[in-house]
Design a protein around this motif. Structure first.
Motif, PDB file in Angstrom:
ATOM      1  N   LEU A  29       2.887  -8.432  29.885  1.00  0.00           N
ATOM      2  CA  LEU A  29       4.183  -8.692  30.486  1.00  0.00           C
ATOM      3  C   LEU A  29       5.084  -7.519  30.138  1.00  0.00           C
ATOM      4  CD1 LEU A  29       5.895 -10.846  32.010  1.00  0.00           C
ATOM      5  CD2 LEU A  29       6.538 -11.755  29.762  1.00  0.00           C
ATOM      6  N   PRO A  30       5.100  -6.470  30.971  1.00  0.00           N
ATOM      7  CA  PRO A  30       5.801  -5.241  30.588  1.00  0.00           C
ATOM      8  C   PRO A  30       7.307  -5.416  30.469  1.00  0.00           C
ATOM      9  CG  PRO A  30       5.054  -5.117  32.862  1.00  0.00           C
ATOM     10  CD  PRO A  30       4.439  -6.349  32.285  1.00  0.00           C
ATOM     11  N   ALA A  31       7.869  -4.802  29.436  1.00  0.00           N
ATOM     12  CA  ALA A  31       9.311  -4.848  29.204  1.00  0.00           C
ATOM     13  C   ALA A  31      10.052  -3.831  30.056  1.00  0.00           C
ATOM     14  CB  ALA A  31       9.604  -4.600  27.727  1.00  0.00           C
ATOM     15  N   SER A  32       9.325  -2.924  30.689  1.00  0.00           N
ATOM     16  CA  SER A  32       9.898  -1.912  31.572  1.00  0.00           C
ATOM     17  C   SER A  32       8.776  -1.407  32.462  1.00  0.00           C
ATOM     18  CB  SER A  32      10.492  -0.752  30.769  1.00  0.00           C
ATOM     19  OG  SER A  32      10.844   0.333  31.612  1.00  0.00           O
ATOM     20  N   ALA A  33       9.135  -0.867  33.612  1.00  0.00           N
ATOM     21  CA  ALA A  33       8.123  -0.258  34.475  1.00  0.00           C
ATOM     22  C   ALA A  33       7.743   1.143  34.008  1.00  0.00           C
ATOM     23  CB  ALA A  33       8.638  -0.199  35.913  1.00  0.00           C
ATOM     24  N   ALA A  34       8.531   1.714  33.096  1.00  0.00           N
ATOM     25  CA  ALA A  34       8.377   3.128  32.754  1.00  0.00           C
ATOM     26  C   ALA A  34       6.996   3.460  32.194  1.00  0.00           C
ATOM     27  CB  ALA A  34       9.463   3.545  31.763  1.00  0.00           C
ATOM     28  N   LEU A  35       6.480   2.675  31.252  1.00  0.00           N
ATOM     29  CA  LEU A  35       5.197   2.964  30.606  1.00  0.00           C
ATOM     30  C   LEU A  35       4.174   1.860  30.853  1.00  0.00           C
ATOM     31  CD1 LEU A  35       6.429   4.287  27.121  1.00  0.00           C
ATOM     32  CD2 LEU A  35       5.894   5.622  29.167  1.00  0.00           C
ATOM     33  N   ALA A  36       4.377   1.061  31.890  1.00  0.00           N
ATOM     34  CA  ALA A  36       3.543  -0.118  32.096  1.00  0.00           C
ATOM     35  C   ALA A  36       2.074   0.208  32.347  1.00  0.00           C
ATOM     36  CB  ALA A  36       4.102  -0.941  33.259  1.00  0.00           C
ATOM     37  N   ARG A  37       1.765   1.437  32.736  1.00  0.00           N
ATOM     38  CA  ARG A  37       0.374   1.796  33.031  1.00  0.00           C
ATOM     39  C   ARG A  37      -0.425   2.162  31.785  1.00  0.00           C
ATOM     40  NH1 ARG A  37       3.706   5.978  34.088  1.00  0.00           N
ATOM     41  NH2 ARG A  37       3.109   8.137  33.622  1.00  0.00           N
ATOM     42  N   PHE A  38       0.217   2.247  30.632  1.00  0.00           N
ATOM     43  CA  PHE A  38      -0.463   2.691  29.419  1.00  0.00           C
ATOM     44  C   PHE A  38      -0.797   1.511  28.503  1.00  0.00           C
ATOM     45  CE2 PHE A  38       2.267   6.408  30.506  1.00  0.00           C
ATOM     46  CZ  PHE A  38       1.238   7.303  30.781  1.00  0.00           C
ATOM     47  N   ARG A  39      -1.973   1.608  27.887  1.00  0.00           N
ATOM     48  CA  ARG A  39      -2.369   0.627  26.868  1.00  0.00           C
ATOM     49  C   ARG A  39      -2.416   1.321  25.512  1.00  0.00           C
ATOM     50  NH1 ARG A  39      -7.153  -3.840  27.210  1.00  0.00           N
ATOM     51  NH2 ARG A  39      -5.423  -4.937  28.237  1.00  0.00           N
ATOM     52  N   VAL A  40      -1.807   0.673  24.531  1.00  0.00           N
ATOM     53  CA  VAL A  40      -1.688   1.212  23.177  1.00  0.00           C
ATOM     54  C   VAL A  40      -2.332   0.232  22.199  1.00  0.00           C
ATOM     55  CG1 VAL A  40      -0.078   1.943  21.367  1.00  0.00           C
ATOM     56  CG2 VAL A  40       0.473   2.370  23.785  1.00  0.00           C
ATOM     57  N   ILE A  41      -3.204   0.742  21.337  1.00  0.00           N
ATOM     58  CA  ILE A  41      -3.808  -0.071  20.295  1.00  0.00           C
ATOM     59  C   ILE A  41      -3.086   0.221  18.985  1.00  0.00           C
ATOM     60  CG2 ILE A  41      -5.935  -0.759  19.153  1.00  0.00           C
ATOM     61  CD1 ILE A  41      -5.791  -1.228  22.233  1.00  0.00           C
ATOM     62  N   ASP A  42      -2.440  -0.800  18.462  1.00  0.00           N
ATOM     63  CA  ASP A  42      -1.591  -0.684  17.283  1.00  0.00           C
ATOM     64  C   ASP A  42      -2.370  -1.158  16.054  1.00  0.00           C
ATOM     65  OD1 ASP A  42       0.325  -0.872  15.309  1.00  0.00           O
ATOM     66  OD2 ASP A  42       1.640  -2.260  16.406  1.00  0.00           O
ATOM     67  N   LEU A  43      -2.792  -0.204  15.221  1.00  0.00           N
ATOM     68  CA  LEU A  43      -3.531  -0.521  14.001  1.00  0.00           C
ATOM     69  C   LEU A  43      -2.648  -0.410  12.764  1.00  0.00           C
ATOM     70  CD1 LEU A  43      -6.828   1.495  14.712  1.00  0.00           C
ATOM     71  CD2 LEU A  43      -6.333  -0.900  15.223  1.00  0.00           C
ATOM     72  N   THR A  44      -1.352  -0.475  12.949  1.00  0.00           N
ATOM     73  CA  THR A  44      -0.428  -0.149  11.868  1.00  0.00           C
ATOM     74  C   THR A  44       0.085  -1.394  11.150  1.00  0.00           C
ATOM     75  OG1 THR A  44       1.568  -0.189  13.257  1.00  0.00           O
ATOM     76  CG2 THR A  44       0.310   1.860  13.182  1.00  0.00           C
ATOM     77  N   GLN A  45       0.651  -1.133   9.968  1.00  0.00           N
ATOM     78  CA  GLN A  45       1.292  -2.163   9.172  1.00  0.00           C
ATOM     79  C   GLN A  45       2.624  -1.643   8.645  1.00  0.00           C
ATOM     80  OE1 GLN A  45      -1.228  -4.118   6.203  1.00  0.00           O
ATOM     81  NE2 GLN A  45      -3.046  -3.291   7.198  1.00  0.00           N
ATOM     82  N   VAL A  46       3.381  -2.529   8.034  1.00  0.00           N
ATOM     83  CA  VAL A  46       4.660  -2.262   7.389  1.00  0.00           C
ATOM     84  C   VAL A  46       5.700  -1.842   8.428  1.00  0.00           C
ATOM     85  CG1 VAL A  46       5.801  -1.254   5.382  1.00  0.00           C
ATOM     86  CG2 VAL A  46       3.337  -1.626   5.318  1.00  0.00           C
ATOM     87  N   ARG A  47       6.212  -0.582   8.425  1.00  0.00           N
ATOM     88  CA  ARG A  47       7.350  -0.301   9.297  1.00  0.00           C
ATOM     89  C   ARG A  47       7.217   0.961  10.150  1.00  0.00           C
ATOM     90  NH1 ARG A  47      12.052  -2.727   8.903  1.00  0.00           N
ATOM     91  NH2 ARG A  47      11.681  -3.241   6.715  1.00  0.00           N
ATOM     92  N   ALA A  48       6.791   2.078   9.586  1.00  0.00           N
ATOM     93  CA  ALA A  48       6.797   3.332  10.359  1.00  0.00           C
ATOM     94  C   ALA A  48       5.909   3.221  11.595  1.00  0.00           C
ATOM     95  CB  ALA A  48       6.353   4.490   9.474  1.00  0.00           C
ATOM     96  N   GLY A  49       4.663   2.814  11.410  1.00  0.00           N
ATOM     97  CA  GLY A  49       3.750   2.665  12.539  1.00  0.00           C
ATOM     98  C   GLY A  49       4.192   1.608  13.527  1.00  0.00           C
ATOM     99  N   PRO A  50       4.532   0.396  13.057  1.00  0.00           N
ATOM    100  CA  PRO A  50       5.032  -0.615  13.986  1.00  0.00           C
ATOM    101  C   PRO A  50       6.277  -0.182  14.750  1.00  0.00           C
ATOM    102  CG  PRO A  50       4.324  -1.666  11.960  1.00  0.00           C
ATOM    103  CD  PRO A  50       4.235  -0.176  11.726  1.00  0.00           C
ATOM    104  N   THR A  51       7.126   0.647  14.126  1.00  0.00           N
ATOM    105  CA  THR A  51       8.298   1.167  14.833  1.00  0.00           C
ATOM    106  C   THR A  51       7.872   2.058  15.995  1.00  0.00           C
ATOM    107  OG1 THR A  51       9.741   1.045  12.899  1.00  0.00           O
ATOM    108  CG2 THR A  51      10.355   2.631  14.604  1.00  0.00           C
ATOM    109  N   ALA A  52       6.903   2.938  15.758  1.00  0.00           N
ATOM    110  CA  ALA A  52       6.397   3.798  16.836  1.00  0.00           C
ATOM    111  C   ALA A  52       5.886   2.963  17.998  1.00  0.00           C
ATOM    112  CB  ALA A  52       5.291   4.709  16.302  1.00  0.00           C
ATOM    113  N   CYS A  53       5.121   1.930  17.674  1.00  0.00           N
ATOM    114  CA  CYS A  53       4.532   1.104  18.726  1.00  0.00           C
ATOM    115  C   CYS A  53       5.588   0.248  19.423  1.00  0.00           C
ATOM    116  CB  CYS A  53       3.422   0.240  18.143  1.00  0.00           C
ATOM    117  SG  CYS A  53       2.024   1.217  17.539  1.00  0.00           S
ATOM    118  N   ARG A  54       6.598  -0.183  18.679  1.00  0.00           N
ATOM    119  CA  ARG A  54       7.686  -0.926  19.316  1.00  0.00           C
ATOM    120  C   ARG A  54       8.400  -0.059  20.344  1.00  0.00           C
ATOM    121  NH1 ARG A  54      12.167  -1.781  15.424  1.00  0.00           N
ATOM    122  NH2 ARG A  54      12.690   0.305  16.159  1.00  0.00           N
TER     123      ARG A  54
END
Length: 396
Positions: free
Chosen positions: A4-29
């Motif tokens: 359910l894309p939050a915007s059309a801008a990057l809707a075609r990309f899939r990202v696998i988020d293997l991160t924890q805590v804050r820096a990595g999750p911030t990037a993925c957010r």
């Protein structure tokens, strides 16, 4: 529910988020907020290894992981790793913040994954970098704030170093990582190739020192604490009116003249103690004391109005309640609303930049651990029988 894309801008990309805590999750957010299908890979419930940010029901977690889907996989099992690789084979981006050696040990480093997915953009965030004498050292935000120089210039002179009140090294590393991912995806359009990119808390913190780095590298000047006052532009800092504190910024001779007129001290313009920046620097303490004495005659609201109407930047120092009571912040629509099926209606701060044609929103509240495991595995082509077997074996 599928992506359910939050915007059309990057809707075609899939990202696998293997991160924890804050820096990595911030990037993925950042990517999720602009529409990417971000799949957060977490440990299964029975392993309970990644309850961070105050727990998965906490406000911090809800803010950081909105607009994502969640799958659980046991990466200590061969089938868990195999399933992850199958997921990554169809993805555009992987983001991880393991210690640098972990991804190699698991066989999910860039070289291993790019063999099957040459267009993969693989982003790593670490404390100190992927190589070098400190590469294996654990990294945390406050450690980077100290080593990167920020704490040495923050705080009141003589009171010792002070940390910044937000995890700025984590946040900047995450935002720079997201920027690097976007650059790599743009480059991929011409080359057809992905690449490995990496940043660290330490690198991000040093970069954020900005003009303090050039003051040292070019001029040899080691900055020290300047408290609430700008180190070179005077008077700029925190001042006290009758009912509390506010910020005033005076940059340049013309604004200095306006400031003096509004404060009722036009004679300061010609006063040899204050007439230019060098003189005001030498006599900073005396000038600040005199400014505060004059400001004490009126409340902050009066001075904020007078200075801004006179072309001198001035603003309140808000606590968080005051921030969201600011009419301009309300006008900008920074607070977004979303309904969590677990926690009900929520209000969260949205992205700070506006794309008029493809705006960002919060389309999905933060998921529970593994909330979307079955739907994502079915999207990969696994059968219900596969899922039953994997579940019984604790793979997800």
């Amino acid at each position: 529910m599928p992506h359910l894309p939050a915007s059309a801008a990057l809707a075609r990309f899939r990202v696998i988020d293997l991160t924890q805590v804050r820096a990595g999750p911030t990037a993925c957010r950042q990517l999720a907020d602009w529409g990417a299908d971000v799949i957060q890979v977490q440990m299964p419930e029975h392993m309970r290894g990644d309850d961070t940010l105050g727990g998965q029901d906490g406000s911090d977690y809800q803010y950081t992981h909105r607009n994502k889907r969640s799958i659980t996989l046991d990466l200590k099992q061969a089938e868990g790793i195999a399933t992850l690789k199958r997921l990554i084979a169809g993805a555009d981006v992987v983001v991880e913040n393991f210690r640098p050696d972990v991804k190699h040990r698991l066989g999910i480093d860039y070289a291993s994954l790019a063999a099957d997915n040459p267009g993969l953009v693989y982003a790593s965030i670490s404390g100190f970098g992927q190589t070098g004498p400190l590469a294996q050292r654990p990294g945390f935000d406050q450690i980077a704030q100290g080593m990167g120089g920020l704490m040495s210039v923050t705080g009141i002179p003589g009171d010792g170093p002070v940390r910044v009140g937000i995890p700025i090294a984590d946040l900047c590393a995450g935002i720079f990582c997201a920027q690097g991912i976007l650059v790599a995806l743009l480059e991929r359009q011409s080359s057809g190739k992905g690449q490995f990119l990496h940043t660290s808390l330490l690198e991000s913190m040093v970069y954020m020192m900005d003009f303090q780095t050039s003051r040292y590298l070019i001029e040899g000047e080691v900055a020290t604490q300047a408290g609430n006052f700008h180190p070179t532009s005077i008077p700029t800092g925190v001042y006290k009116a009758r009912d509390g504190y506010m910020n005033i910024a005076v940059f340049g001779s013309k604004i200095w003249e306006r400031f003096c007129a509004i404060l009722g001290a036009p004679e300061w313009v010609a006063d040899p103690r204050y007439h230019d920046k060098a003189a005001r620097s030498v006599n900073r303490d005396a000038l600040n004391a005199e400014i505060n004495r004059r400001l004490a005659a009126q409340d902050r609201e009066y001075w904020v109005k007078q200075f801004n109407e006179g072309g001198v930047a001035c603003g309140l120092i808000n606590d968080m309640r005051g921030v969201f009571q600011e009419p301009q912040i309300q006008h900008l629509g920074m607070v977004k609303e979303v309904v969590s099926k677990w926690h009900g209606p929520q209000k969260l701060v949205g992205q700070p930049m506006q794309l008029e044609r493809t705006p960002s929103t919060i389309a999905r509240a933060a998921p529970k651990r593994g909330e979307h495991s079955e739907e994502i595995l079915l999207e990969l082509g696994l059968t219900r029988e596969d899922l039953t077997r994997m579940k019984s074996n604790g793979v997800f």
